[in-house]
Design a protein around this motif. Structure first.
Motif, PDB file in Angstrom:
ATOM      1  N   ALA A   1      80.714 -25.438 152.224  1.00 52.27           N
ATOM      2  CA  ALA A   1      81.466 -26.477 151.522  1.00 52.27           C
ATOM      3  C   ALA A   1      82.035 -25.948 150.208  1.00 52.27           C
ATOM      4  O   ALA A   1      83.191 -26.225 149.858  1.00 52.27           O
ATOM      5  N   LEU A   2      81.239 -25.162 149.479  1.00 54.23           N
ATOM      6  CA  LEU A   2      81.708 -24.590 148.217  1.00 54.23           C
ATOM      7  C   LEU A   2      82.849 -23.596 148.450  1.00 54.23           C
ATOM      8  O   LEU A   2      83.815 -23.541 147.677  1.00 54.23           O
ATOM      9  N   ASP A   3      82.745 -22.806 149.514  1.00 50.17           N
ATOM     10  CA  ASP A   3      83.815 -21.864 149.839  1.00 50.17           C
ATOM     11  C   ASP A   3      85.115 -22.605 150.138  1.00 50.17           C
ATOM     12  O   ASP A   3      86.195 -22.209 149.684  1.00 50.17           O
ATOM     13  N   ALA A   4      85.019 -23.693 150.921  1.00 48.57           N
ATOM     14  CA  ALA A   4      86.207 -24.475 151.258  1.00 48.57           C
ATOM     15  C   ALA A   4      86.805 -25.121 150.013  1.00 48.57           C
ATOM     16  O   ALA A   4      88.031 -25.182 149.854  1.00 48.57           O
ATOM     17  N   LEU A   5      85.932 -25.598 149.122  1.00 45.33           N
ATOM     18  CA  LEU A   5      86.400 -26.209 147.878  1.00 45.33           C
ATOM     19  C   LEU A   5      87.131 -25.189 147.014  1.00 45.33           C
ATOM     20  O   LEU A   5      88.185 -25.475 146.439  1.00 45.33           O
ATOM     21  N   TYR A   6      86.583 -23.987 146.931  1.00 50.67           N
ATOM     22  CA  TYR A   6      87.215 -22.933 146.138  1.00 50.67           C
ATOM     23  C   TYR A   6      88.613 -22.616 146.674  1.00 50.67           C
ATOM     24  O   TYR A   6      89.584 -22.496 145.913  1.00 50.67           O
ATOM     25  N   VAL A   7      88.722 -22.488 147.995  1.00 48.09           N
ATOM     26  CA  VAL A   7      90.019 -22.177 148.603  1.00 48.09           C
ATOM     27  C   VAL A   7      91.017 -23.301 148.333  1.00 48.09           C
ATOM     28  O   VAL A   7      92.188 -23.061 148.008  1.00 48.09           O
ATOM     29  N   ALA A   8      90.564 -24.560 148.454  1.00 53.49           N
ATOM     30  CA  ALA A   8      91.451 -25.706 148.225  1.00 53.49           C
ATOM     31  C   ALA A   8      91.961 -25.730 146.787  1.00 53.49           C
ATOM     32  O   ALA A   8      93.149 -25.958 146.540  1.00 53.49           O
ATOM     33  N   ILE A   9      91.059 -25.497 145.832  1.00 51.53           N
ATOM     34  CA  ILE A   9      91.454 -25.516 144.419  1.00 51.53           C
ATOM     35  C   ILE A   9      92.383 -24.344 144.096  1.00 51.53           C
ATOM     36  O   ILE A   9      93.340 -24.479 143.325  1.00 51.53           O
ATOM     37  N   ASP A  10      92.113 -23.211 144.712  1.00 56.29           N
ATOM     38  CA  ASP A  10      92.871 -22.003 144.404  1.00 56.29           C
ATOM     39  C   ASP A  10      94.274 -22.016 145.016  1.00 56.29           C
ATOM     40  O   ASP A  10      95.215 -21.481 144.430  1.00 56.29           O
ATOM     41  N   GLN A  11      94.410 -22.635 146.194  1.00 55.31           N
ATOM     42  CA  GLN A  11      95.669 -22.527 146.927  1.00 55.31           C
ATOM     43  C   GLN A  11      96.502 -23.810 146.938  1.00 55.31           C
ATOM     44  O   GLN A  11      97.638 -23.801 147.395  1.00 55.31           O
ATOM     45  N   ARG A  12      95.928 -24.923 146.483  1.00 53.76           N
ATOM     46  CA  ARG A  12      96.666 -26.186 146.504  1.00 53.76           C
ATOM     47  C   ARG A  12      96.723 -26.798 145.107  1.00 53.76           C
ATOM     48  O   ARG A  12      95.928 -26.462 144.235  1.00 53.76           O
ATOM     49  N   LYS A  13      97.664 -27.699 144.941  1.00 58.36           N
ATOM     50  CA  LYS A  13      97.773 -28.395 143.672  1.00 58.36           C
ATOM     51  C   LYS A  13      96.750 -29.520 143.637  1.00 58.36           C
ATOM     52  O   LYS A  13      96.820 -30.472 144.410  1.00 58.36           O
ATOM     53  N   VAL A  14      95.760 -29.417 142.763  1.00 60.52           N
ATOM     54  CA  VAL A  14      94.679 -30.397 142.679  1.00 60.52           C
ATOM     55  C   VAL A  14      94.686 -31.030 141.284  1.00 60.52           C
ATOM     56  O   VAL A  14      94.676 -30.322 140.270  1.00 60.52           O
ATOM     57  N   ASN A  15      94.747 -32.354 141.237  1.00 62.78           N
ATOM     58  CA  ASN A  15      94.741 -33.075 139.963  1.00 62.78           C
ATOM     59  C   ASN A  15      93.381 -33.658 139.614  1.00 62.78           C
ATOM     60  O   ASN A  15      93.044 -33.802 138.434  1.00 62.78           O
ATOM     61  N   TRP A  16      92.615 -34.024 140.630  1.00 65.35           N
ATOM     62  CA  TRP A  16      91.336 -34.684 140.382  1.00 65.35           C
ATOM     63  C   TRP A  16      90.255 -34.086 141.270  1.00 65.35           C
ATOM     64  O   TRP A  16      90.492 -33.768 142.429  1.00 65.35           O
ATOM     65  N   ILE A  17      89.065 -33.949 140.721  1.00 65.88           N
ATOM     66  CA  ILE A  17      87.882 -33.581 141.498  1.00 65.88           C
ATOM     67  C   ILE A  17      86.791 -34.606 141.182  1.00 65.88           C
ATOM     68  O   ILE A  17      86.442 -34.807 140.013  1.00 65.88           O
TER      69      ILE A  17
END
Length: 218
Positions: free
Chosen positions: A189-205
């Motif tokens: 789950a942490l690996d997937a979260l890292y990839v999402a934050i690194d490769q996509r535009k994220v405004n809120w977590i």
């Protein structure tokens, strides 16, 4: 769904020959009878068992995928000796024993007879779960979380049941679901979260937790 397996013990052979002791004693150089053959038979038996179990679960998976609105009412026969054996070998070898005091190694020493007996008790409805042994695990905040340690046979039955139910419900989960799923864990789950934050535009977590949720379940 299942985890790493342990290799069977290798054959025991005599390493050093007796010194000038004549023919009868010199025969000690030969491998002890049956050791290698038994190990090979055990490995083959486990492989065949896993193959049969895999085919059985595949049939359930296919039925669940094709008939999503159907209700499954005849699954008990899938909790067979093959399922119990697969669940047994998926358990941690060095896990703490429950109230029965039975360890993984003790149970393995007479595995097939024990599994046959367990299967008969389950199918007859005469098997009754034992109370869990209570342990307390320290938490980072200084509190303790209660942990229930089930008896070994309870773990085996639970594991076999989970395998059958997973075959039905696993296909309903979304790809981003990681909790309590076979082959997935917090690190994934942490690996997937890292990839999402690194490769996509994220405004809120949003990080949410239900206070003492696991404690209340115990």
């Amino acid at each position: 769904m299942m985890n790493g397996q342990e290799k069977s013990d290798s054959a025991i052979v005599a390493v050093k020959s007796p010194n000038k002791a004549g023919s009868p004693v010199a025969e000690a150089m030969e491998p002890r009878a049956g050791t290698k053959g038994n190990a090979e038979q055990l490995r083959m038996h486990r492989t065949q068992s896993r193959a049969r179990m895999s085919q059985s679960l595949d049939r359930i998976r296919k039925a669940a995928r094709l008939r999503k609105k159907d209700r499954f009412t005849a699954l008990f026969h899938h909790v067979n000796v093959d399922a119990l054996r697969t669940a047994f070998y998926a358990l941690r070898r060095k896990a703490a024993p429950g109230v029965d005091g039975m360890t993984w190694r003790d149970y393995e020493s007479d595995l097939e007879l024990r599994l046959e007996d367990l299967h008969k008790r389950v199918q007859r409805g005469t098997y009754h779960p034992q109370p869990s042994r209570r342990r307390f695990i320290p938490k980072a905040d200084g509190k303790q979380r209660p942990l229930a340690i089930a008896a070994l046979e309870d773990k085996i039955i639970q594991g076999a049941t989970v395998m059958v139910l997973n075959a039905i419900y696993e296909g309903d989960f979304c790809g981003f679901s990681y909790g309590f799923r076979p082959g997935r864990g917090p690190q994934d789950a942490l690996d997937a979260l890292y990839v999402a934050i690194d490769q996509r535009k994220v405004n809120w977590i949003v990080d949410a937790d239900i206070q003492n949720f696991l404690d209340r379940l115990s």
